[in-house]
Design a protein around this motif. Structure first.
Motif, mmCIF file in Angstrom:
data_model
loop_
_atom_site.group_PDB
_atom_site.id
_atom_site.type_symbol
_atom_site.label_atom_id
_atom_site.label_comp_id
_atom_site.label_asym_id
_atom_site.label_seq_id
_atom_site.Cartn_x
_atom_site.Cartn_y
_atom_site.Cartn_z
ATOM 1 N N GLY A 11 -0.418 -15.244 -3.264
ATOM 2 C CA GLY A 11 -1.017 -14.869 -1.984
ATOM 3 C C GLY A 11 -0.867 -13.391 -1.652
ATOM 4 N N GLU A 12 -0.155 -12.664 -2.480
ATOM 5 C CA GLU A 12 0.065 -11.240 -2.231
ATOM 6 C C GLU A 12 -1.054 -10.426 -2.887
ATOM 7 O OE1 GLU A 12 3.834 -8.197 -2.274
ATOM 8 O OE2 GLU A 12 3.828 -9.841 -3.707
ATOM 9 N N SER A 13 -1.553 -9.440 -2.163
ATOM 10 C CA SER A 13 -2.612 -8.600 -2.712
ATOM 11 C C SER A 13 -2.314 -7.140 -2.411
ATOM 12 C CB SER A 13 -3.969 -8.997 -2.127
ATOM 13 O OG SER A 13 -3.947 -8.823 -0.728
ATOM 14 N N VAL A 14 -2.769 -6.287 -3.287
ATOM 15 C CA VAL A 14 -2.562 -4.851 -3.133
ATOM 16 C C VAL A 14 -3.506 -4.324 -2.066
ATOM 17 C CG1 VAL A 14 -2.735 -2.614 -4.292
ATOM 18 C CG2 VAL A 14 -1.776 -4.573 -5.514
ATOM 19 N N VAL A 15 -2.934 -3.653 -1.081
ATOM 20 C CA VAL A 15 -3.722 -3.055 -0.007
ATOM 21 C C VAL A 15 -3.969 -1.579 -0.303
ATOM 22 C CG1 VAL A 15 -3.768 -2.531 2.462
ATOM 23 C CG2 VAL A 15 -2.797 -4.687 1.672
ATOM 24 N N LEU A 16 -2.952 -0.907 -0.842
ATOM 25 C CA LEU A 16 -3.045 0.515 -1.123
ATOM 26 C C LEU A 16 -2.206 0.835 -2.354
ATOM 27 C CD1 LEU A 16 -4.212 3.146 0.223
ATOM 28 C CD2 LEU A 16 -1.984 3.409 1.248
ATOM 29 N N SER A 17 -2.763 1.542 -3.289
ATOM 30 C CA SER A 17 -2.044 1.926 -4.499
ATOM 31 C C SER A 17 -2.215 3.423 -4.707
ATOM 32 C CB SER A 17 -2.582 1.161 -5.711
ATOM 33 O OG SER A 17 -1.890 1.525 -6.877
ATOM 34 N N LYS A 18 -1.110 4.143 -4.819
ATOM 35 C CA LYS A 18 -1.148 5.597 -4.936
ATOM 36 C C LYS A 18 -0.292 6.073 -6.090
ATOM 37 C CE LYS A 18 -3.196 7.058 -1.086
ATOM 38 N NZ LYS A 18 -4.307 7.944 -1.134
ATOM 39 N N ARG A 19 -0.664 7.193 -6.638
ATOM 40 C CA ARG A 19 0.166 7.959 -7.565
ATOM 41 C C ARG A 19 0.635 9.185 -6.797
ATOM 42 N NH1 ARG A 19 -3.389 6.296 -11.576
ATOM 43 N NH2 ARG A 19 -2.299 5.051 -13.112
ATOM 44 N N PRO A 20 1.592 9.920 -7.357
ATOM 45 C CA PRO A 20 1.969 11.162 -6.677
ATOM 46 C C PRO A 20 0.760 12.093 -6.552
ATOM 47 C CG PRO A 20 3.558 10.628 -8.394
ATOM 48 C CD PRO A 20 2.423 9.659 -8.532
ATOM 49 N N HIS A 21 0.854 13.012 -5.640
ATOM 50 C CA HIS A 21 -0.218 13.964 -5.381
ATOM 51 C C HIS A 21 -0.537 14.760 -6.645
ATOM 52 C CE1 HIS A 21 -2.158 17.501 -3.486
ATOM 53 N NE2 HIS A 21 -2.595 16.597 -2.645
ATOM 54 N N TRP A 22 -1.781 15.187 -6.788
ATOM 55 C CA TRP A 22 -2.223 15.925 -7.973
ATOM 56 C C TRP A 22 -1.500 17.242 -8.156
ATOM 57 C CZ3 TRP A 22 -3.980 20.687 -6.768
ATOM 58 C CH2 TRP A 22 -4.513 20.885 -5.497
ATOM 59 N N HIS A 82 4.143 4.723 -9.424
ATOM 60 C CA HIS A 82 3.257 3.992 -8.515
ATOM 61 C C HIS A 82 3.923 3.852 -7.151
ATOM 62 C CE1 HIS A 82 0.525 2.483 -11.654
ATOM 63 N NE2 HIS A 82 1.606 2.385 -12.403
ATOM 64 N N PHE A 83 3.147 4.071 -6.112
ATOM 65 C CA PHE A 83 3.547 3.757 -4.743
ATOM 66 C C PHE A 83 2.511 2.756 -4.259
ATOM 67 C CE2 PHE A 83 3.301 4.430 -0.151
ATOM 68 C CZ PHE A 83 4.620 4.209 0.191
ATOM 69 N N VAL A 84 2.937 1.505 -4.068
ATOM 70 C CA VAL A 84 1.997 0.419 -3.780
ATOM 71 C C VAL A 84 2.407 -0.272 -2.489
ATOM 72 C CG1 VAL A 84 1.056 -1.755 -4.631
ATOM 73 C CG2 VAL A 84 1.559 0.072 -6.233
ATOM 74 N N ILE A 85 1.427 -0.520 -1.654
ATOM 75 C CA ILE A 85 1.628 -1.308 -0.437
ATOM 76 C C ILE A 85 0.803 -2.572 -0.583
ATOM 77 C CG2 ILE A 85 1.370 -1.397 2.061
ATOM 78 C CD1 ILE A 85 1.538 1.657 2.080
#
Length: 182
Positions: A11-22, A82-85
């Motif tokens: 039931g968990e889904s990725v809302v936002l997935s980020k890498r460090p800034h360019w 990865h920084f994932v919410i």
């Protein structure tokens, strides 16, 4: 490479997935240009030298080692961080050979703090500091689009708190018909 879905709960889904800034890649790109350009320039200068073949081998080996250390490793670090919410957790995952992961349930987040430098304001990155119920504050540096991340995280925390309090009716929102409608 996206965050692996097999690590999420049912039931968990990725809302936002980020890498460090360019901006984390600027220095490795500069090193790449300097190492390759300097190596070719040095090889060209030494081409008429009696021992130019040995010099070229030394330049090539030294250049390759510098490229691995100053370009490839930082790029792989950037690529594997990865920084994932999700709708249940905040994940931070990093590491090439040795992987490290932090997982904070949304309901355990007590405080969020942001720190944005002058350059961070111009380029759109900053540090997110998350305090949870059990751990010391965790700092997530070089988070791109920090206001968006903070907004999404605030909304998910509010949704999580409402879900655990029994829904909106206990949060002050009427769910049934009002007496005037009834």
């Amino acid at each position: 490479m996206a965050y692996p879905d097999n690590l999420l709960s049912r039931g968990e889904s990725v809302v936002l997935s980020k890498r460090p800034h360019w901006k984390m890649l600027v220095l490795p790109i500069i090193f790449f240009i300097v190492i390759v350009g300097g190596g070719f320039t040095l090889a060209a200068v030494l081409r008429n030298w009696e021992y130019h073949t040995i010099a070229w081998i030394v330049i090539g080996v030294l250049g390759l080692l510098l490229l691995i250390w100053l370009v490839v490793v930082p790029f792989l670090r950037w690529r594997t961080e990865h920084f994932v919410i999700t709708n249940y957790h905040v994940f931070f995952r990093s590491g090439i050979l040795h992987r490290r992961e932090h997982q904070i349930p949304l309901g355990h987040i007590q405080n969020m703090e942001t720190s944005v430098s002058f350059w961070g304001r111009l380029l759109g990155f900053g540090t997110l500091i998350v305090e949870s119920a059990a751990d010391q504050p965790l700092e997530f540096e070089n988070v791109a689009s920090l206001p968006k991340v903070q907004s999404v995280l605030n909304q998910l925390i509010m949704d999580d708190k409402q879900a655990h309090r029994g829904g909106p009716q206990q949060g002050g929102y009427p769910t049934g018909p009002t007496p005037a409608q009834g």
